[in-house]
Design a protein around this motif. Structure first.
Motif, PDB file in Angstrom:
ATOM      1  N   ILE A 140      -6.819   3.552   5.725  1.00 15.49           N
ATOM      2  CA  ILE A 140      -8.131   4.662   5.496  1.00 15.49           C
ATOM      3  C   ILE A 140      -7.462   6.105   6.141  1.00 15.49           C
ATOM      4  O   ILE A 140      -7.677   7.018   5.301  1.00 15.49           O
ATOM      5  N   VAL A 200      -3.936   7.290   0.587  1.00 16.02           N
ATOM      6  CA  VAL A 200      -4.555   6.810  -0.566  1.00 16.02           C
ATOM      7  C   VAL A 200      -5.856   6.966  -0.550  1.00 16.02           C
ATOM      8  O   VAL A 200      -6.540   7.348   0.481  1.00 16.02           O
ATOM      9  N   ILE A 218      -7.912   1.592  -1.696  1.00 15.54           N
ATOM     10  CA  ILE A 218      -7.800   0.574  -0.638  1.00 15.54           C
ATOM     11  C   ILE A 218      -8.828  -0.644  -1.084  1.00 15.54           C
ATOM     12  O   ILE A 218      -8.667  -1.731  -0.646  1.00 15.54           O
ATOM     13  N   ALA A 240      -8.837   8.613   2.025  1.00  8.43           N
ATOM     14  CA  ALA A 240     -10.017   8.042   2.108  1.00  8.43           C
ATOM     15  C   ALA A 240     -10.928   8.452   3.099  1.00  8.43           C
ATOM     16  O   ALA A 240     -11.800   7.517   3.490  1.00  8.43           O
ATOM     17  N   GLU A 297       2.165  -5.078   6.098  1.00  5.62           N
ATOM     18  CA  GLU A 297       1.707  -3.977   6.162  1.00  5.62           C
ATOM     19  C   GLU A 297       1.452  -3.427   7.541  1.00  5.62           C
ATOM     20  O   GLU A 297       1.827  -2.200   7.984  1.00  5.62           O
ATOM     21  N   ILE A 354       0.796  -1.252  -0.138  1.00  6.06           N
ATOM     22  CA  ILE A 354       0.040  -0.036  -0.132  1.00  6.06           C
ATOM     23  C   ILE A 354       1.022   1.120   0.304  1.00  6.06           C
ATOM     24  O   ILE A 354       0.590   2.281  -0.519  1.00  6.06           O
ATOM     25  N   HIS A 391      -7.116  -2.827  -3.327  1.00  9.26           N
ATOM     26  CA  HIS A 391      -5.830  -3.416  -2.785  1.00  9.26           C
ATOM     27  C   HIS A 391      -6.256  -4.664  -1.730  1.00  9.26           C
ATOM     28  O   HIS A 391      -5.648  -5.625  -2.288  1.00  9.26           O
ATOM     29  N   PHE A 392      -7.314  -4.425  -0.866  1.00 13.23           N
ATOM     30  CA  PHE A 392      -7.534  -5.736  -0.165  1.00 13.23           C
ATOM     31  C   PHE A 392      -8.370  -6.646  -0.677  1.00 13.23           C
ATOM     32  O   PHE A 392      -8.187  -7.832  -0.357  1.00 13.23           O
TER      33      PHE A 392
END
Lengths: 496, 440
Positions: free
Chosen positions: B321, A60, A65, A29, B93, A19, A68-69
């Protein structure tokens, strides 16, 4: 490649970086509502305690996101995709309704310290689940506090120690068979006990004669997994309990394999004094790639005073409450009351099954393991021919002649569209292949699995290199674990 | 019996399987269980329920459980927001972001929760220093202290408590005396149980002077958005629940341990490391497993096996986020709301522990018992601050209040109004009594 069964096929799979590699200043986000109170100057309020910079934290957007996930999730194998025969882990279906009820507002957002007056729903769930688990295990009392199986072991042994102490001597040793999970000896050490290993007999079971010789007043308890890690029921379990009890020792049962017993036999009836359950195994709460678990510990009456505090009680007015005044308690093993979200899911599973469903589940789990045993016997070496319960353990003895080990076969299984079985455990079987199908597999899925395993065995004979180099169909080929451990890279850093 | 919906086999499938195995009936497969122990009756658990019945039953429980209440409770469990799925890369991460936020060099893949992470961090310090005693701040979450006591009890590890001053910070003078050459570590929480931010630099100096390690527990992760992390710590034991994990009546949460690279081989729990495959492509594996129970058995750093992976994924998504800018803004809103609330409460009652910076919690002392006040506040569908009598009787009628970004000004004003009313009525009752005293 003539043997390849069409269970899985290659398809396009998205690449995805870390990420941090997508981050750039000014992307976001998140959005917070405007402050409805006066704004503050953090430097005035916090002084030197104010943090000025959040370093390499990403910036990001929402769609990035989500992608990504979602991309990462497609790299994972899951029970929702197919059979996940990881022995000892009981990878069963995680019912969808469990997730629905766990997200109900009052349950998901209940604060652990909200007044008991407005916590009756949560307390009731804990009480009803406790009653069900006590009935299922045939024990007398239970704590739901431990956060996982190993944490349950710790709690159970703390109670063993407190009990033995109350009899005047905590004793020194815990007996543990050589087939046990690694958590058993590690737990005993954490509770200050020495571990004495017990050799399994030729049938993979506890040798009662040897146990009788080994048992003495220095032994606090025996930690036994039943069915054991070979998937074998300890037929002389009642004699084992007698030997322990005769010298003041307790019988601890590791309930990791309870999926073989529910509704058919109760540990409390065959002499177990204390045991833990794994709600993330037997009771369908998700494994989540390694947790959250939940490891309730059920005990016989004489151990009840030592349960961790608090315990749930019914007050004279019929309402439920937490009772903290437990002078003999071993204390607390975790803040608050345990992994409550898992209690909700485990109870939903129990209610969905009822007594008939629970029994059928156990019967199907045992039926499936025996079907796989039958399908692979002779193709793979079966080191112990004792009756199989919920899982079957083969060895790579026949394939090892060609230089192919259990790990290679496991990696090749990935190419056939299955998650590998458990490799190299239990330790008493060199080159073990530990297969636990659970009740969640249909005959069709198991037939595909058996075909895949037979096909791999044929490949070992004809083209062992094909198996040695597996997997061939995954995103990455076999990863260099030695390099990972020699020079650990445990976090991302920007290229300098 | 009607077919059970989770079981994918028809009666004829079962027959076929039994036939293939060579068993006459299912009970043949259970023959190894001695006959006298076989359960020949139904389990006494509720009958099989339909999906709609299950949902209804839990909805009823949900309604009995404070559904729709605003809350001022914090104390190790914080009401912020929620999200949810993952892999090894996600954990990598996660480890990276925990390092960034805590200022540490390595972080593990998770522990059960903040309390067990703190207890395991102390055990880790014991292994690293070879010393066998610990000092713990009384301002550490009381339930975390209880868990540490449970873990330490059988490790022959004496734990001494150290008090706090009238700013709620650790008493440094006392600390100087308590920490000796025999002390493995000092465990403090910051922001501490009362919401006060500790002077970590000063505390670290005292510990390090004696060769003891400093373990810092962080129960409110959101604080890291605006509060300087305890960089002088040797080990950080964190609860990451407030990063998007629902309150869930106390669990599942997400503990994590972070430390310096040199200490990694004594760290408990799983670790994900980066490596490459034979084509040089980047990949991730579980690594340094020789610390763990499945390899080392009784010599392992801990017995932990299952951790909180799925919850760590939620935390990872939350951190992604909010990121570099959002986390600070989020933390700033917490700071502002708590600051406003403390000012408002301060007009009518006593806000304890002035003189040291706070994050999003503060202690209000009232004349009336906070349980009584809370019970009236509850009538407004608001859960008041946590009465502290159970944990700190010496603080009298004190309660710990928490404000997050979700706390509205309206609910703050309502709660403050109720406390003000309580103070007024107690005062007027007292005046009346005084007047009667004078006239007599």
């Amino acid at each position: 490649m003539k043997h390849v069964t069409r269970k899985a096929t290659r398809h396009v799979n998205q690449n995805e970086g870390l990420i941090f590699e997508k981050s750039s200043p000014g992307k976001a986000a998140w959005k917070l509502p405007p402050l409805d109170v006066p704004d503050v100057d953090p430097s005035k309020l916090l002084g030197s305690a104010e943090r000025k910079d959040l370093g390499q934290m990403p910036e990001v957007s929402e769609i990035e996101i989500i992608r990504h996930f979602t991309r990462l999730s497609t790299w994972n194998y899951a029970i929702d995709l197919g059979m996940y025969p990881l022995g000892s882990c009981t990878m069963k279906y995680n019912p969808r309704v469990n997730e629905v009820v766990a997200r109900l507002e009052g349950l998901a957002n209940g604060h652990p310290y909200q007044p008991e007056r407005v916590s009756q729903g949560a307390l009731r769930i804990m009480q009803v689940l406790s009653e069900c688990l006590i009935e299922i295990t045939g024990m007398d009392a239970i704590t739901l506090q431990p956060a996982a199986g190993a944490h349950g072991e710790l709690t159970g042994l703390l109670m063993v120690r407190a009990y033995q102490q109350s009899k005047g001597n905590p004793r020194k040793k815990i007996l543990i068979p050589d087939s046990a999970h690694g958590t058993n000896p590690a737990t005993a050490a954490m509770v200050g006990y020495d571990v004495e290993k017990m050799q399994s007999n030729a049938r993979g079971m506890v040798d009662v004669v040897a146990l009788t010789a080994q048992m003495n007043e220095e032994v606090a308890a025996l930690m036994l997994t039943n069915p054991n890690t070979l998937g074998v029921f300890e037929q002389e379990i009642h004699k084992i309990a007698e030997v322990m009890h005769a010298k003041g020792g307790l019988l601890y049962m590791d309930g990791a394999n309870m999926n073989a017993l529910v509704g058919k036999v109760r540990p409390g009836d065959f002499g177990v004094d204390v045991m833990h359950l794994n709600l993330h195994k037997t009771f369908s709460t998700p494994h989540g790639g390694g947790g959250p678990g939940s490891g309730p510990v059920a005990v016989k009456k004489m151990l009840e005073p030592f349960l961790p505090k608090p315990v749930v009680i019914t007050k004279p007015d019929g309402t439920l409450a937490f009772e903290y005044n437990r002078p003999q308690s071993v204390g607390r093993v975790r803040a608050f009351y345990g992994n409550f979200g898992m209690f909700v899911r485990a109870l939903a599973y129990t209610l969905a099954n009822g007594p008939d469903g629970l029994r059928q589940t156990t019967e199907d789990a045992v039926l499936n393991a025996n079907y796989i045993r039958k399908g692979l016997e002779g193709i793979y070496d079966l080191p112990y021919s004792t009756p199989t319960m919920h899982e079957v353990v083969f060895s790579d003895k026949l394939q090892a002649k060609k230089g192919v080990k259990t790990m290679h076969i496991a990696k090749r299984l990935i190419d056939y569209g299955f998650h590998p079985y458990t490799t190299a455990f239990p330790l008493i079987v060199p080159g073990a292949l530990m297969i636990e199908p659970t009740e969640s597999e249909s005959k069709e899925e198991m037939d595909l699995f058996i075909e895949a395993m037979r096909s791999i065995a044929a490949e070992v004979e004809e083209d062992p290199q094909l198996v040695l180099d597996a997997p061939h169909s995954t995103r990455v080929s076999r990863l260099d674990e030695v390099a990972a451990a020699r020079k650990p890279v445990l976090r991302w850093k920007p290229a300098s | 019996m009607t077919p059970m919906r989770y079981l994918p086999k028809s009666p004829s499938d079962r027959e076929a399987l039994l036939k293939a195995i060579g068993a006459r009936s299912i009970n043949d497969l259970f023959a190894s269980i001695p006959a006298e122990y076989r359960l020949e009756r139904d389990l006494k658990v509720p009958r099989q329920m339909a999906e709609s019945e299950i949902v209804d039953w839990f909805r009823e429980r949900s309604r009995e459980n404070g559904d729709g209440y605003a809350t001022f409770l914090g104390a190790g469990a914080y009401y912020h927001a929620e999200i949810s799925q993952g892999t090894l890369q996600s954990i990598f991460e996660f480890q990276t972001m925990i390092c960034e936020l805590t200022g540490m060099e390595v972080a593990n893949a998770s522990m059960y929760d903040g309390s067990t992470a703190a207890a395991e961090a102390v055990m880790m310090a014991v292994r690293l220093t070879g010393r066998r005693s610990a000092v713990v701040a009384n301002s550490l979450h009381p339930e975390y202290r209880e868990v540490l006591a449970t873990y330490a009890h059988h490790q022959s590890l004496p734990v001494t408590a150290t008090s706090f001053t009238d700013t709620a910070r650790v008493n440094l003078k006392e600390l100087e005396k308590l920490i000796t050459q025999e002390t493995a570590c000092l465990l403090v929480q910051s922001p501490n149980f009362f919401g006060t931010i500790e002077d970590i630099a000063a505390i670290a100096e005292i510990a390090h002077k004696q060769g003891a390690m400093l373990v810092v527990s962080i129960a409110e992760a959101v604080s890291l958005g605006i509060v300087e992390p305890p960089r002088q710590a040797d080990i950080i034991a964190m609860e990451a629940q407030s990063f998007g994990v629902p309150l869930g009546f106390g669990g599942p949460y997400c503990g994590v341990i972070a430390t310096r690279e040199q200490y990694v081989r004594q760290m408990p729990g799983r670790l994900v490391g980066q490596t490459s495959d034979k084509n040089g492509k980047r990949g991730f594996v579980l690594t340094l497993a020789t610390r763990e129970q499945h390899i080392r058995r009784e010599k392992a750093t801990s017995n932990i096996c299952t951790n909180q992976a799925l919850v760590a994924l939620m935390v990872n998504i939350f951190m992604t986020i909010y990121g570099k800018v959002g986390l600070r803004e989020l933390a700033k809103q917490n700071l502002a709301k708590a600051n406003y609330a403390a000012q408002q409460f301060g007009k009518h009652a006593r806000v304890l522990f002035p003189g040291a910076p706070r994050f999003n919690e503060f202690v209000v002392q009232t004349t009336e018992d906070p349980y009584a006040i809370n019970s009236r506040i509850l009538g407004h569908k608001i859960v008041g601050g946590l009465p502290l009598k159970k944990f700190y009787p010496e603080l009298g009628n004190a309660a710990l209040w928490c404000c997050t970004e979700l706390t509205t000004r309206t609910s703050i004003d309502t709660a403050v109004g109720m406390v003000a009313e309580s103070e007024r009525s107690v005062k007027s009752a007292k005046q009346e009594a005084d007047v009667q005293e004078v006239t007599r």
